[in-house]
Design a protein around this motif. Structure first.
Motif, PDB file in Angstrom:
ATOM      1  N   TYR A  49       1.402  -1.089   0.021  1.00  0.00           N
ATOM      2  CA  TYR A  49      -0.218  -0.455  -0.162  1.00  0.00           C
ATOM      3  C   TYR A  49       0.538   1.111  -0.035  1.00  0.00           C
ATOM      4  CZ  TYR A  49      -2.503   4.092   2.024  1.00  0.00           C
ATOM      5  OH  TYR A  49      -3.034   5.036   2.245  1.00  0.00           O
ATOM      6  N   LEU A  50       1.739   0.976   1.241  1.00  0.00           N
ATOM      7  CA  LEU A  50       2.813   2.538   0.754  1.00  0.00           C
ATOM      8  C   LEU A  50       3.398   2.685   0.029  1.00  0.00           C
ATOM      9  CD1 LEU A  50       4.845   2.115   4.421  1.00  0.00           C
ATOM     10  CD2 LEU A  50       3.171   3.228   3.610  1.00  0.00           C
ATOM     11  N   ALA A  51       3.624   1.759  -0.987  1.00  0.00           N
ATOM     12  CA  ALA A  51       4.925   1.422  -2.448  1.00  0.00           C
ATOM     13  C   ALA A  51       3.812   2.222  -2.911  1.00  0.00           C
ATOM     14  CB  ALA A  51       5.573   0.672  -2.786  1.00  0.00           C
ATOM     15  N   GLU A  52       2.227   1.712  -3.676  1.00  0.00           N
ATOM     16  CA  GLU A  52       1.969   1.835  -4.497  1.00  0.00           C
ATOM     17  C   GLU A  52       0.790   3.220  -4.352  1.00  0.00           C
ATOM     18  OE1 GLU A  52      -0.633  -1.197  -5.318  1.00  0.00           O
ATOM     19  OE2 GLU A  52       1.085  -2.249  -5.831  1.00  0.00           O
ATOM     20  N   ILE A  90       5.452  -2.022  11.570  1.00  0.00           N
ATOM     21  CA  ILE A  90       4.894  -2.591  10.713  1.00  0.00           C
ATOM     22  C   ILE A  90       4.410  -1.008  10.260  1.00  0.00           C
ATOM     23  CG2 ILE A  90       2.693  -3.279  10.117  1.00  0.00           C
ATOM     24  CD1 ILE A  90       3.358  -5.925  12.007  1.00  0.00           C
ATOM     25  N   PHE A  91       3.497   0.137  11.357  1.00  0.00           N
ATOM     26  CA  PHE A  91       2.727   0.638  11.046  1.00  0.00           C
ATOM     27  C   PHE A  91       3.717   2.291  11.120  1.00  0.00           C
ATOM     28  CE2 PHE A  91      -0.143  -2.115  12.213  1.00  0.00           C
ATOM     29  CZ  PHE A  91      -1.069  -2.192  10.614  1.00  0.00           C
ATOM     30  N   ALA A  92       5.239   2.210  12.004  1.00  0.00           N
ATOM     31  CA  ALA A  92       5.367   3.162  11.880  1.00  0.00           C
ATOM     32  C   ALA A  92       7.139   3.178  11.624  1.00  0.00           C
ATOM     33  CB  ALA A  92       5.403   4.150  13.532  1.00  0.00           C
ATOM     34  N   ALA A  93       7.280   2.444  11.988  1.00  0.00           N
ATOM     35  CA  ALA A  93       9.226   2.015  11.672  1.00  0.00           C
ATOM     36  C   ALA A  93       9.351   1.814   9.787  1.00  0.00           C
ATOM     37  CB  ALA A  93      10.614   0.918  12.159  1.00  0.00           C
ATOM     38  N   GLY A  94       8.502   0.960   9.127  1.00  0.00           N
ATOM     39  CA  GLY A  94       8.275   0.434   8.245  1.00  0.00           C
ATOM     40  C   GLY A  94       7.721   2.018   6.535  1.00  0.00           C
ATOM     41  N   VAL A  95       7.287   2.667   7.677  1.00  0.00           N
ATOM     42  CA  VAL A  95       6.245   4.408   7.312  1.00  0.00           C
ATOM     43  C   VAL A  95       7.561   5.704   7.024  1.00  0.00           C
ATOM     44  CG1 VAL A  95       4.641   6.183   7.002  1.00  0.00           C
ATOM     45  CG2 VAL A  95       4.094   3.828   7.777  1.00  0.00           C
ATOM     46  N   THR A 118      14.275  12.514  16.255  1.00  0.00           N
ATOM     47  CA  THR A 118      14.866  11.931  15.226  1.00  0.00           C
ATOM     48  C   THR A 118      13.453  11.982  14.578  1.00  0.00           C
ATOM     49  OG1 THR A 118      16.516  12.193  16.291  1.00  0.00           O
ATOM     50  CG2 THR A 118      16.671  11.743  14.160  1.00  0.00           C
ATOM     51  N   ALA A 119      13.139  10.700  14.230  1.00  0.00           N
ATOM     52  CA  ALA A 119      12.262   9.561  13.475  1.00  0.00           C
ATOM     53  C   ALA A 119      10.963  11.164  13.984  1.00  0.00           C
ATOM     54  CB  ALA A 119      11.477   8.870  14.732  1.00  0.00           C
ATOM     55  N   GLY A 120      10.599  11.813  14.835  1.00  0.00           N
ATOM     56  CA  GLY A 120       9.344  12.707  14.317  1.00  0.00           C
ATOM     57  C   GLY A 120       9.424  13.680  13.308  1.00  0.00           C
ATOM     58  N   LEU A 121      11.145  14.036  12.885  1.00  0.00           N
ATOM     59  CA  LEU A 121      11.340  15.315  11.950  1.00  0.00           C
ATOM     60  C   LEU A 121      11.593  14.299  11.367  1.00  0.00           C
ATOM     61  CD1 LEU A 121      12.319  17.625  11.895  1.00  0.00           C
ATOM     62  CD2 LEU A 121      14.943  17.499  11.658  1.00  0.00           C
ATOM     63  N   THR A 122      11.942  13.748  10.653  1.00  0.00           N
ATOM     64  CA  THR A 122      11.870  12.796   9.504  1.00  0.00           C
ATOM     65  C   THR A 122      10.782  12.430   8.674  1.00  0.00           C
ATOM     66  OG1 THR A 122      14.130  11.644  10.222  1.00  0.00           O
ATOM     67  CG2 THR A 122      12.586  10.590   8.392  1.00  0.00           C
ATOM     68  N   LEU A 123       9.757  12.285  10.066  1.00  0.00           N
ATOM     69  CA  LEU A 123       8.073  11.694   9.156  1.00  0.00           C
ATOM     70  C   LEU A 123       7.497  13.012   9.138  1.00  0.00           C
ATOM     71  CD1 LEU A 123       6.621   9.003  11.918  1.00  0.00           C
ATOM     72  CD2 LEU A 123       7.283   9.073  10.081  1.00  0.00           C
ATOM     73  N   ALA A 124       8.187  14.161   9.485  1.00  0.00           N
ATOM     74  CA  ALA A 124       7.207  15.002   9.327  1.00  0.00           C
ATOM     75  C   ALA A 124       8.132  15.635   8.052  1.00  0.00           C
ATOM     76  CB  ALA A 124       7.984  16.698   9.809  1.00  0.00           C
ATOM     77  N   VAL A 125       8.948  15.564   7.417  1.00  0.00           N
ATOM     78  CA  VAL A 125       9.586  15.593   6.066  1.00  0.00           C
ATOM     79  C   VAL A 125       8.761  15.129   4.942  1.00  0.00           C
ATOM     80  CG1 VAL A 125      11.752  15.438   4.506  1.00  0.00           C
ATOM     81  CG2 VAL A 125      11.987  15.934   7.112  1.00  0.00           C
ATOM     82  N   PRO A 161       2.152   8.149   7.183  1.00  0.00           N
ATOM     83  CA  PRO A 161       3.608   8.939   7.772  1.00  0.00           C
ATOM     84  C   PRO A 161       2.662  10.032   9.045  1.00  0.00           C
ATOM     85  CG  PRO A 161       3.298   9.802   5.821  1.00  0.00           C
ATOM     86  CD  PRO A 161       2.421   8.592   5.546  1.00  0.00           C
ATOM     87  N   LEU A 162       1.780  10.362   8.446  1.00  0.00           N
ATOM     88  CA  LEU A 162       1.015  11.778   9.814  1.00  0.00           C
ATOM     89  C   LEU A 162       0.952  10.959  10.654  1.00  0.00           C
ATOM     90  CD1 LEU A 162      -0.829  14.542   7.807  1.00  0.00           C
ATOM     91  CD2 LEU A 162       1.292  14.280   9.263  1.00  0.00           C
ATOM     92  N   ILE A 163       0.010   9.994  10.855  1.00  0.00           N
ATOM     93  CA  ILE A 163      -0.339   8.960  12.052  1.00  0.00           C
ATOM     94  C   ILE A 163       0.607   8.771  13.026  1.00  0.00           C
ATOM     95  CG2 ILE A 163      -1.868   6.948  12.940  1.00  0.00           C
ATOM     96  CD1 ILE A 163      -2.923   7.261  10.489  1.00  0.00           C
ATOM     97  N   PRO A 164       1.958   8.712  12.477  1.00  0.00           N
ATOM     98  CA  PRO A 164       3.165   7.978  14.117  1.00  0.00           C
ATOM     99  C   PRO A 164       3.713   9.310  13.822  1.00  0.00           C
ATOM    100  CG  PRO A 164       3.663   7.187  11.248  1.00  0.00           C
ATOM    101  CD  PRO A 164       2.346   7.377  11.263  1.00  0.00           C
ATOM    102  N   LEU A 165       3.659  10.084  12.607  1.00  0.00           N
ATOM    103  CA  LEU A 165       4.252  11.501  13.045  1.00  0.00           C
ATOM    104  C   LEU A 165       3.218  12.252  14.765  1.00  0.00           C
ATOM    105  CD1 LEU A 165       5.634  14.000  12.897  1.00  0.00           C
ATOM    106  CD2 LEU A 165       4.578  14.504  11.253  1.00  0.00           C
ATOM    107  N   VAL A 166       2.360  12.465  14.623  1.00  0.00           N
ATOM    108  CA  VAL A 166       1.727  13.173  15.756  1.00  0.00           C
ATOM    109  C   VAL A 166       1.362  11.702  17.409  1.00  0.00           C
ATOM    110  CG1 VAL A 166      -0.739  13.063  16.938  1.00  0.00           C
ATOM    111  CG2 VAL A 166      -0.081  13.450  14.322  1.00  0.00           C
TER     112      VAL A 166
END
Lengths: 88, 568
Positions: free
Chosen positions: B24-27, B94-99, B478-485, B500-505
């Motif tokens: 899903y992420l890839a497509e 699965i839902f945060a690190a992979g994204v 650091t992960a939060g900053l990356t997810l924001a980018v 990416p927004l869900i794990p960021l929040v």
């Protein structure tokens, strides 16, 4: 059919090299490039508009280094060297 | 429940995550294009930019991201029970690190292999780049402090590990020289190096090394003595050229990672041990932190880690052959680290002995924190005993793995700190700092050393646990900053940024909440050093939150004005 052990070994060896050794060789190459870049920067200071007090001594190295010079200025981010006739 | 059943369930979840969510992420989210010309082809130079087979690149990426942190964090976090730790590792991977990892990789690939610091400047704002550098500084300071404490603890608990851990240095240099001098395949020299290293384990058992006499002579505690010795080593090691010691050590570590993972999971399979720890620990001591929100910062690496974005955007993105390979390399890399965390959880819950023994070792958060790594190595020793290896030797092997991982990270960390001090020296015009490598290295060592030796810093388990949590918060930032980018970049391409927004929040909420709770704790304990650190990191978190909101608002305004940034 018996497995071709020497071939299998060579494949494992090649995979191991790709997986583990290639990054290390890259690091070595990066270090060699860094040293080469520093040398070229010193040799070609005048081409960059910086007076080189040692140019009298480094002049004779120019023919040896001119081939590497093209690779160097591309690595440094200059696709074509600005001084016409000097390089590419 | 048998550990092997848990392992099978987790691996099944990882498999489903890879098959379904990563597709899903890839497509839909990253819209990976097999025809996109990656930087590896566009800027090919045979050194940094090299198109690499995806299986090989996965190996490079995985060995770079995996270290001691996904072992220590879960080994502490099982204090709240194995189930919350396991669930956070599974859902986090699965839902945060992979994204996060795939997103960092793709964003970098689409921007000529730029690293995440530069990307935060171009995608969010120039202030975000400064924020990144400040977070990085604190991340490095904390990682060096906590890893020095971890190594010192292991050296004291396992004096037999000293000789093999020190022997890694000459072995690495010897194997490195062999690879350097010869262009022939390195399989045999590497295997010989590993065999010599493992021969050193029984040698270490015969000749355990203790610093008790030295410590008594200096009037210091053994732990303080070890911390000083470790930083002294790091000072010298970080002055050497990368190719001489750091790179060969990394090379040996890469092999050790696969050996360790293989031994742990073969032991789990062969032993069929039962998890004796409670699924949820209901006997939490009154002075111990609650699982909510501290679980989510105690396990950073293993669930989601900002450090991965540095690797993904720093080196991996420059070697990606096809953009579609990002799914395999980035997502599986995250799951690989989750597997290491799974191994740590199983070792500290199924490999530790009876329920009574577990309750004793995890009686409160302080005991759990100070004994976490010791519990892990003991658990690994138990697992490998099912394979016919004496448990004492297995425990020494696991100690050596953790020590060498932590040592290599410290070498890199101090080196990077030195660069930061030199850059700061250049920026403020202090040439005496910028041009003096000795001084910059000393400054790079002094900051984490002060933290590790601060009253209670590395000495007491409780303080170590708090220090570890502070490290976790910087890692999550650091992960939060990356997810924001990644989220801003995804939205700018008119793709759905929710993934990416869900794990960021989630991460920002947990990090800010944990920092706030710790702020109160440090204030009541009058721990001014940790209080200051916590306050700074809290300010950085709020800054990140503001930057992310400003960037999204700007994007929304641009979208309304039909002036969406050109797709890259």
């Amino acid at each position: 059919m018996p497995p071709d052990l020497p071939r299998l070994y060579r494949r494992i060896e090649a995979f191991h090299d790709e997986l583990f050794t290639a990054p290390w060789r890259s690091a070595l190459q990066r270090e060699a490039n860094r040293q080469q870049d520093a040398l070229l920067a010193m040799l070609f200071l005048e081409a960059l508009g910086v007076p080189n007090p040692a140019s009298y001594y480094t002049l004779e190295l120019y023919p040896e280094m001119v081939e590497a010079f093209h690779q160097w200025h591309r690595r440094m981010g200059l696709e074509r060297f600005p001084e016409i006739g000097f390089c590419c | 429940m048998p550990a092997v059943v848990v392992a099978v369930l987790v691996f099944t979840a990882f498999y489903l995550g890879f098959r379904l969510y990563s597709r899903y992420l890839a497509e839909k989210v990253y819209r990976l294009d097999p025809n996109f010309v990656t930087p590896a082809h566009e800027l090919k130079d045979g050194v940094d930019y090299v198109p690499t087979n995806k299986h090989v690149l996965f190996g490079h990426h995985f060995t770079s991201v995996a270290g001691a942190a996904p072992i220590v964090g879960p080994a502490i976090a099982v204090y709240w029970g194995w189930l919350p730790a396991m669930l956070w590792v599974v859902f986090g991977a699965i839902f945060a690190a992979g994204v996060h990892d795939t997103g960092a990789l793709v964003t970098s690939v689409r921007n000529k292999g730029q690293n995440i610091g530069t990307l935060s400047g171009s995608v969010i704002s120039s202030r975000a780049r400064s924020l990144f550098l400040i977070i990085l500084f604190f991340l490095l300071t904390l990682v060096n402090a906590v890893f020095a404490a971890v190594m010192a603890t292991l050296f004291i608990a396992n004096p037999a590990a000293v000789i093999p851990a020190v022997a890694v240095i000459p072995i690495a240099i010897a194997v490195g020289q062999r690879v350097y001098r010869s262009r022939s395949p390195a399989l045999i020299p590497s295997l010989i190096g590993l065999v010599v290293l493992y021969i050193m384990i029984p040698v270490g058992q015969l000749y355990p090394v203790s610093v008790d006499d030295l410590a008594a002579l200096a009037g210091l505690s053994p732990k303080t003595t070890w911390i000083l010795l470790i930083f002294l080593y790091t000072w010298f090691a970080s002055r050497l050229p990368v190719w001489m010691l750091l790179q060969p050590r990394d090379y040996i570590n890469s092999h050790q990672l696969f050996v360790a993972l293989g031994l742990i999971f073969c032991g789990v399979l062969a032993g069929f041990d039962t998890i004796n720890a409670p699924a949820v620990n209901t006997h939490i001591a009154a002075d111990s932190p609650s699982w909510f929100p501290f679980l989510f910062i105690t396990i950073a690496c293993g669930a989601i880690s900002g450090f991965h974005s540095l690797v993904a955007s720093g080196t991996t993105s420059k070697q990606l052959d096809k953009e579609t390979d990002a799914r395999y390399v980035g997502y599986l890399g995250a799951l690989g680290e989750g597997s290491l965390a799974l191994g740590a959880i199983l070792a500290t819950t199924a490999g530790i002995g009876t329920a009574a023994v577990w309750n004793e070792k995890y009686v409160d958060f302080g005991t759990a924190s100070s004994g976490a790594v010791g519990n892990f190595v003991g658990g690994v020793g138990h697992f490998v005993s099912h394979l016919g290896i004496p448990p004492e030797l297995g425990a020494i092997f696991a100690s050596v793995v953790v020590i060498t991982f932590a040592g290599t990270t410290m070498d890199t960390g101090v080196r990077l700190q030195r660069y930061i001090f030199q850059e700061v020296g250049e920026l403020i015009g202090a040439r005496w700092l910028a041009r003096n490598v000795t001084l910059a290295t000393t400054a790079g060592v002094a900051a984490p050393l002060a933290l590790a030796l601060a009253p209670g810093g590395g000495e007491q388990g409780f303080a170590f646990g708090r220090l570890w949590q502070l490290f976790g918060t910087t890692n999550q930032l650091t992960a939060g900053l990356t997810l924001a980018v990644v989220a801003v970049w995804t939205a700018a391409r008119r793709c759905n940024p929710v993934a990416p927004l869900i794990p960021l929040v989630f991460l920002l909420f947990m990090t800010v909440y944990a920092l706030f709770l710790n702020l109160v704790t440090f204030y009541t304990q009058r721990d001014w050093l940790l209080l200051s650190l916590d306050s700074i990191i809290l300010v950085l978190s709020v800054w990140l939150l503001v930057e992310a909101i400003v960037a999204f608002n700007r994007l929304r305004r641009a979208s309304r004005a039909q002036a969406v940034p050109v797709e890259r």
